[in-house]
Motif scaffolding. Structure first.
Motif, PDB file in Angstrom:
ATOM      1  N   GLU A   1      49.616  34.134  33.863  1.00  0.00           N
ATOM      2  CA  GLU A   1      50.357  33.705  34.689  1.00  0.00           C
ATOM      3  C   GLU A   1      49.520  34.179  36.043  1.00  0.00           C
ATOM      4  O   GLU A   1      49.599  35.686  36.164  1.00  0.00           O
ATOM      5  N   ILE A   2      49.041  33.333  36.659  1.00  0.00           N
ATOM      6  CA  ILE A   2      48.266  33.822  37.887  1.00  0.00           C
ATOM      7  C   ILE A   2      48.146  32.678  39.093  1.00  0.00           C
ATOM      8  O   ILE A   2      48.752  31.530  38.810  1.00  0.00           O
ATOM      9  N   GLU A   3      47.872  33.260  40.247  1.00  0.00           N
ATOM     10  CA  GLU A   3      48.197  32.388  41.430  1.00  0.00           C
ATOM     11  C   GLU A   3      47.073  31.449  41.599  1.00  0.00           C
ATOM     12  O   GLU A   3      45.722  31.895  41.402  1.00  0.00           O
ATOM     13  N   VAL A   4      47.065  30.140  42.049  1.00  0.00           N
ATOM     14  CA  VAL A   4      46.036  29.288  42.209  1.00  0.00           C
ATOM     15  C   VAL A   4      45.899  28.981  43.581  1.00  0.00           C
ATOM     16  O   VAL A   4      47.097  29.243  44.171  1.00  0.00           O
ATOM     17  N   GLU A   5      44.700  28.922  44.112  1.00  0.00           N
ATOM     18  CA  GLU A   5      44.392  28.822  45.416  1.00  0.00           C
ATOM     19  C   GLU A   5      43.830  27.355  45.685  1.00  0.00           C
ATOM     20  O   GLU A   5      43.005  26.939  44.888  1.00  0.00           O
ATOM     21  N   ASN A   6      43.937  26.721  46.920  1.00  0.00           N
ATOM     22  CA  ASN A   6      43.032  25.599  47.354  1.00  0.00           C
ATOM     23  C   ASN A   6      41.723  26.351  47.894  1.00  0.00           C
ATOM     24  O   ASN A   6      41.791  27.306  48.422  1.00  0.00           O
ATOM     25  N   PHE A   7      40.680  25.371  47.518  1.00  0.00           N
ATOM     26  CA  PHE A   7      39.584  25.683  48.086  1.00  0.00           C
ATOM     27  C   PHE A   7      38.892  24.558  48.400  1.00  0.00           C
ATOM     28  O   PHE A   7      38.546  23.686  47.722  1.00  0.00           O
ATOM     29  N   GLY A   8      38.509  24.187  49.838  1.00  0.00           N
ATOM     30  CA  GLY A   8      37.917  22.958  50.202  1.00  0.00           C
ATOM     31  C   GLY A   8      38.840  21.909  50.075  1.00  0.00           C
ATOM     32  O   GLY A   8      40.088  21.918  49.781  1.00  0.00           O
ATOM     33  N   ASN A   9      38.256  20.710  49.765  1.00  0.00           N
ATOM     34  CA  ASN A   9      39.246  19.572  49.631  1.00  0.00           C
ATOM     35  C   ASN A   9      38.938  18.686  48.087  1.00  0.00           C
ATOM     36  O   ASN A   9      39.071  17.858  48.153  1.00  0.00           O
ATOM     37  N   ASN A  10      38.379  19.862  47.286  1.00  0.00           N
ATOM     38  CA  ASN A  10      37.920  19.155  46.004  1.00  0.00           C
ATOM     39  C   ASN A  10      38.089  20.162  44.803  1.00  0.00           C
ATOM     40  O   ASN A  10      37.847  19.722  43.492  1.00  0.00           O
ATOM     41  N   GLU A  11      38.695  21.209  45.150  1.00  0.00           N
ATOM     42  CA  GLU A  11      38.796  22.277  43.877  1.00  0.00           C
ATOM     43  C   GLU A  11      39.997  23.068  44.270  1.00  0.00           C
ATOM     44  O   GLU A  11      40.492  23.392  45.098  1.00  0.00           O
ATOM     45  N   LYS A  12      40.658  23.526  43.036  1.00  0.00           N
ATOM     46  CA  LYS A  12      41.498  24.761  42.970  1.00  0.00           C
ATOM     47  C   LYS A  12      40.765  25.959  42.173  1.00  0.00           C
ATOM     48  O   LYS A  12      40.177  25.820  41.380  1.00  0.00           O
ATOM     49  N   ILE A  13      41.121  27.151  42.451  1.00  0.00           N
ATOM     50  CA  ILE A  13      40.544  28.298  42.215  1.00  0.00           C
ATOM     51  C   ILE A  13      41.545  29.293  41.464  1.00  0.00           C
ATOM     52  O   ILE A  13      42.661  29.489  42.336  1.00  0.00           O
ATOM     53  N   PHE A  14      41.207  30.264  40.719  1.00  0.00           N
ATOM     54  CA  PHE A  14      42.233  31.365  40.317  1.00  0.00           C
ATOM     55  C   PHE A  14      41.117  32.634  39.781  1.00  0.00           C
ATOM     56  O   PHE A  14      40.128  32.109  39.286  1.00  0.00           O
ATOM     57  N   TYR A  15      41.656  33.690  39.968  1.00  0.00           N
ATOM     58  CA  TYR A  15      40.655  34.920  39.534  1.00  0.00           C
ATOM     59  C   TYR A  15      41.287  35.617  38.393  1.00  0.00           C
ATOM     60  O   TYR A  15      42.170  36.100  38.297  1.00  0.00           O
ATOM     61  N   PRO A  16      40.411  35.255  37.254  1.00  0.00           N
ATOM     62  CA  PRO A  16      40.912  35.992  36.108  1.00  0.00           C
ATOM     63  C   PRO A  16      40.917  37.301  36.264  1.00  0.00           C
ATOM     64  O   PRO A  16      40.141  38.095  37.019  1.00  0.00           O
ATOM     65  N   PRO A  17      41.574  38.506  35.373  1.00  0.00           N
ATOM     66  CA  PRO A  17      41.717  39.623  35.456  1.00  0.00           C
ATOM     67  C   PRO A  17      40.395  40.437  35.301  1.00  0.00           C
ATOM     68  O   PRO A  17      40.066  41.365  35.914  1.00  0.00           O
ATOM     69  N   LYS A  18      39.479  39.831  34.427  1.00  0.00           N
ATOM     70  CA  LYS A  18      38.238  40.577  34.238  1.00  0.00           C
ATOM     71  C   LYS A  18      37.126  39.480  34.381  1.00  0.00           C
ATOM     72  O   LYS A  18      37.368  38.207  33.924  1.00  0.00           O
ATOM     73  N   LYS A  19      35.952  39.949  34.979  1.00  0.00           N
ATOM     74  CA  LYS A  19      34.963  39.085  35.341  1.00  0.00           C
ATOM     75  C   LYS A  19      34.379  38.650  34.104  1.00  0.00           C
ATOM     76  O   LYS A  19      34.467  39.276  33.140  1.00  0.00           O
ATOM     77  N   LEU A  20      33.679  37.480  34.299  1.00  0.00           N
ATOM     78  CA  LEU A  20      33.335  36.763  32.942  1.00  0.00           C
ATOM     79  C   LEU A  20      31.481  37.089  32.828  1.00  0.00           C
ATOM     80  O   LEU A  20      31.057  36.917  33.855  1.00  0.00           O
TER      81      LEU A  20
END
Length: 153
Positions: free
Chosen positions: A71-90
């Motif tokens: 369960e994580i916050e999603v953010e707008n980025f630009g006018n073509n995408e949504k982003i979220f930050y997973p707890p651990k880098k991939l």
């Protein structure tokens, strides 16, 4: 005859050990190894609407899948995408670079965010493909706030 059987037996016993020596990271690899042909799918839910993505077989996709559910916050980025930050880098080992279009799920390694594209984008340094949408593309643009991401069966 007994010596021959003993030698064959010893060779057979040593094969797993030789395999581990050839690949010292085998134990780590097995933690996220999936059955051949198994498809990893995830659902992203927000405001009662669901988008489903089919993940590729890359290292980064497997690591994201292993972090679910989220369960994580999603953010707008630009006018073509949504982003979220997973707890651990991939890890991007064995992960293809993305040529993002609407419906692409990607990982932007420099920032450590997962990107859901709802319009065409193209490519960028550090942008890796995780998968593609199979349903619910029309819902991504309106996602906001907290989203739920789950393994889809």
């Amino acid at each position: 005859m007994k010596k021959t059987i003993k030698k064959v037996f010893m060779v057979l016993l040593s094969l797993p050990l030789l395999s581990c020596l050839a690949n010292p990271n085998k134990e780590i690899d097995n933690k996220i190894e999936f059955q051949k042909g198994e498809t990893m799918k995830i659902s992203v839910q927000a405001k009662g609407e669901t988008a489903v993505f089919k993940l590729n077989n890359s290292q980064a996709a497997k690591e994201l899948y292993e972090q679910l559910p989220l369960e994580i916050e999603v953010e707008n980025f630009g006018n073509n995408e949504k982003i979220f930050y997973p707890p651990k880098k991939l890890s991007t080992n064995n992960t293809p670079l993305a040529k993002a279009k609407n419906g692409t799920l990607a990982y932007y390694a420099p920032w450590g965010d997962v990107v859901m594209f709802y319009k065409d984008f193209g490519s960028a340094g550090g942008l890796y493909e995780l998968g593609e949408i199979i349903s619910g593309l029309e819902y991504i643009k309106n996602m906001s706030g907290i989203i739920k991401i789950n393994k889809e069966e």
